[in-house]
Design a protein around this motif. Structure first.
Motif: not given
Length: 311
Positions: A8-15, A39-47, A283-289
């Motif tokens: 829901e948090r990520i959906y709000s950001v997308i919206e 299911d692992t969006l908290a750790q994902a790279a999101i753009a 929006y989100q950057w993974r440490p391994q990136v």
């Protein structure tokens, strides 16, 4: 935070991001993608990405990395995100898995159109051969038909990944670690003319000189390369030596506070119908990136995270 609360948090950001470019987010299209792969969006790279081309009117694209133990195509099929098909596109991801080392998987979707692409990227230090990709039975024959072009410009052993666009039935092939002299004005002009694409504008030439790679679009219905793209990293799009298009400038103003540590990719794309431009914002950057430092050049020994701007 529970999984559903995170979605829901990520959906709000997308919206909220879609609202920045006056696009109405469709929960009916976005929510199934999030619940299928998120299911692992908290750790994902999101753009998020906005583009000026006609095919992007009224749309905002989102993409995120997914777990490596997931078969994204089978998962998309079983959750109704795409339909079973006898078209070669249905077998392509399996063939990529069989032939290449894959380090990163990702999915792309539109807030209006829903699920669109799957990305498979290879280890940055392990560039792959184009001939191996061209030999896959389900790859568009236009890749094999243009191997001489890639050899001529030193790209035949520099493949970093492949993406598959299921609704449009196209595929992208990505190239990295290209020597800087591949992006000078003379070479870019020569490449685009060889592909029978329009001569580039000064803006496209400026982007190409700073690009960290290039990628192209193929289909099963044409012997030609359909699109050719040059992406460049920037910590601040407003400082680019180009005039930002109104749609991209509007997007930039809105996302600047939310971008992950100022990580953007600006890209110029050539098509038979002319040029268009895209801006991706993390929006989100993974440490391994691997970071994309200011002034990163195509002849750097560093390789950018390939999901930075899949198209």
């Amino acid at each position: 935070m529970s999984e559903n609360a995170e979605l829901e948090r990520i959906y709000s950001v997308i919206e909220e991001t879609a609202q920045l470019v006056d696009v109405a987010c469709s929960r009916a299209k976005v929510w199934p993608v999030l619940t299928t792969f998120g299911d692992t969006l908290a750790q994902a790279a999101i753009a998020f990405r906005v583009a000026t081309g006609a095919r992007y009117v009224g749309e905002l694209d989102c993409r995120f990395s997914i777990r490596m133990d997931v078969d994204p195509y089978s998962t998309a099929l079983s959750n109704g995100l795409t339909e079973e098909t006898d078209h070669p596109i249905g077998a392509l991801l399996s063939e990529i898995h069989d032939r290449f080392p894959i380090e990163t998987l990702g999915v792309d979707f539109g807030v209006v159109g829903g699920f669109r692409k799957i990305y498979a990227f290879f280890p940055g230090e392990d560039l792959q051969s184009l001939s191996k990709a061209a030999d896959m039975p389900s790859m568009p024959r236009s890749l094999a038909g243009n191997l001489d072009f890639f050899t001529r410009y030193g790209l035949s052993e520099r493949v970093t990944g492949i993406s598959i666009d299921y609704p449009s039935r196209t595929t992208n092939v990505y190239f990295g670690w290209t020597p800087a002299d591949r992006f000078d004005t003379k070479t870019v002009l020569s490449m685009l003319r060889d592909l029978e694409l329009p001569d580039p504008s000064e803006q496209m030439l400026t982007v190409a000189k700073e690009a960290f790679g290039m990628y192209l679009t193929l289909s099963w219905d044409s012997p030609k390369i359909l699109r050719f793209c040059f992406p460049m990293p920037t910590p601040d799009p407003t400082t680019l030596p180009v005039q930002l298009e109104p749609k991209i400038e509007q997007f930039t103003r809105g996302v600047s506070r939310g971008s992950a540590m100022g990580k953007y990719v600006y890209a110029a794309t050539s098509t038979p119908d002319g040029e268009y431009y895209k801006l991706s914002s993390y929006y989100q950057w993974r440490p391994q990136v691997i970071d994309l430092p200011t002034g990163w050049r195509a002849d750097s020994t560093q390789s950018p995270e390939p999901i930075a701007d899949p198209v």
